[in-house]
Design a protein around this motif. Structure first.
Motif, PDB file in Angstrom:
ATOM      1  N   LYS A  47       0.834  -1.210   0.000  1.00 25.92           N
ATOM      2  CA  LYS A  47       0.000   0.000   0.000  1.00 25.92           C
ATOM      3  C   LYS A  47       0.864   1.255   0.000  1.00 25.92           C
ATOM      4  N   GLN A  48       1.934   1.248   0.790  1.00 26.86           N
ATOM      5  CA  GLN A  48       2.829   2.401   0.857  1.00 26.86           C
ATOM      6  C   GLN A  48       3.488   2.638  -0.508  1.00 26.86           C
ATOM      7  N   MET A  49       3.833   1.552  -1.191  1.00 24.14           N
ATOM      8  CA  MET A  49       4.452   1.695  -2.516  1.00 24.14           C
ATOM      9  C   MET A  49       3.446   2.219  -3.533  1.00 24.14           C
ATOM     10  N   GLU A  50       2.221   1.728  -3.451  1.00 21.41           N
ATOM     11  CA  GLU A  50       1.185   2.201  -4.376  1.00 21.41           C
ATOM     12  C   GLU A  50       0.914   3.694  -4.190  1.00 21.41           C
ATOM     13  N   LYS A  51       0.980   4.159  -2.953  1.00 23.43           N
ATOM     14  CA  LYS A  51       0.761   5.578  -2.660  1.00 23.43           C
ATOM     15  C   LYS A  51       2.003   6.422  -2.963  1.00 23.43           C
ATOM     16  N   LYS A  52       3.114   5.738  -3.296  1.00 21.55           N
ATOM     17  CA  LYS A  52       4.386   6.409  -3.598  1.00 21.55           C
ATOM     18  C   LYS A  52       4.798   7.375  -2.476  1.00 21.55           C
ATOM     19  N   VAL A  53       4.721   6.868  -1.237  1.00 16.84           N
ATOM     20  CA  VAL A  53       5.072   7.702  -0.092  1.00 16.84           C
ATOM     21  C   VAL A  53       6.571   7.995  -0.056  1.00 16.84           C
ATOM     22  N   SER A  54       6.917   9.106   0.548  1.00 15.31           N
ATOM     23  CA  SER A  54       8.319   9.480   0.741  1.00 15.31           C
ATOM     24  C   SER A  54       8.919   8.582   1.828  1.00 15.31           C
ATOM     25  N   LEU A  55      10.244   8.574   1.906  1.00 14.48           N
ATOM     26  CA  LEU A  55      10.891   7.819   2.978  1.00 14.48           C
ATOM     27  C   LEU A  55      10.457   8.361   4.336  1.00 14.48           C
ATOM     28  N   GLU A  56      10.266   9.667   4.407  1.00 12.50           N
ATOM     29  CA  GLU A  56       9.818  10.286   5.652  1.00 12.50           C
ATOM     30  C   GLU A  56       8.460   9.711   6.084  1.00 12.50           C
ATOM     31  N   THR A  57       7.510   9.669   5.164  1.00  8.30           N
ATOM     32  CA  THR A  57       6.183   9.121   5.461  1.00  8.30           C
ATOM     33  C   THR A  57       6.269   7.626   5.729  1.00  8.30           C
ATOM     34  N   PHE A  58       7.087   6.921   4.954  1.00 13.85           N
ATOM     35  CA  PHE A  58       7.264   5.476   5.124  1.00 13.85           C
ATOM     36  C   PHE A  58       7.656   5.157   6.566  1.00 13.85           C
ATOM     37  N   PHE A  59       8.613   5.899   7.107  1.00  9.99           N
ATOM     38  CA  PHE A  59       9.039   5.642   8.485  1.00  9.99           C
ATOM     39  C   PHE A  59       8.075   6.231   9.510  1.00  9.99           C
ATOM     40  N   ASP A  60       7.478   7.388   9.210  1.00  6.42           N
ATOM     41  CA  ASP A  60       6.490   7.981  10.130  1.00  6.42           C
ATOM     42  C   ASP A  60       5.310   7.049  10.339  1.00  6.42           C
ATOM     43  N   GLU A  61       4.902   6.358   9.275  1.00  7.30           N
ATOM     44  CA  GLU A  61       3.724   5.489   9.332  1.00  7.30           C
ATOM     45  C   GLU A  61       4.073   4.021   9.605  1.00  7.30           C
ATOM     46  N   ALA A  62       5.353   3.735   9.787  1.00  5.94           N
ATOM     47  CA  ALA A  62       5.763   2.353  10.056  1.00  5.94           C
ATOM     48  C   ALA A  62       5.073   1.870  11.329  1.00  5.94           C
ATOM     49  N   PRO A  63       4.502   0.662  11.279  1.00  5.49           N
ATOM     50  CA  PRO A  63       3.773   0.159  12.446  1.00  5.49           C
ATOM     51  C   PRO A  63       4.601   0.143  13.732  1.00  5.49           C
ATOM     52  N   LYS A  64       5.854  -0.337  13.643  1.00  2.05           N
ATOM     53  CA  LYS A  64       6.674  -0.418  14.854  1.00  2.05           C
ATOM     54  C   LYS A  64       8.119  -0.687  14.466  1.00  2.05           C
TER      55      LYS A  64
END
Length: 114
Positions: A47-64
């Protein structure tokens, strides 16, 4: 630094796969490392790849973030990962370091700090 934070995780991911494949490692191993580090699973990371999130968002939204990340030590891009002061840059370098270890032939058990 800002430029790195804005990079798309979906753009970086194929480079990690390519790096691993060149050294005879698999996409599954890359995924296992990323899941271990971030707490994502196949569905949530996709889902994160489909949304093309930034590395910042990828880590901000990381579950744990894995509680054993402090065991990741060594040098990436000339910097000791354990000494990087910026929290987001440190997480990105942890990810780079783990993929480097995979490409260098390290056993998965050691990469995942078991």
């Amino acid at each position: 630094m800002e430029r790195v934070f804005k990079m798309s995780f979906a753009g970086l991911y194929p480079m990690y796969i390519q790096k691993a494949n060149k050294k005879g490692r698999t996409q599954e191993e890359v995924d296992t490392i990323l899941y271990w580090l971030t707490g994502y699973n196949e569905k949530t990371m996709q889902k994160q790849m489909e949304k093309k999130v930034s590395l910042e968002t990828f880590f901000d939204e990381a579950p744990k973030l894995n509680p054993n990340v402090h065991l990741i030590t060594g040098v990436v891009c000339g910097c000791r990962v354990e000494e990087i002061e910026h929290p987001l840059m440190q997480k990105i370098r942890y990810m780079d370091k783990l993929i480097d270890e995979l490409a260098k032939g390290k056993a998965m058990e050691k990469i995942l700090r078991k």
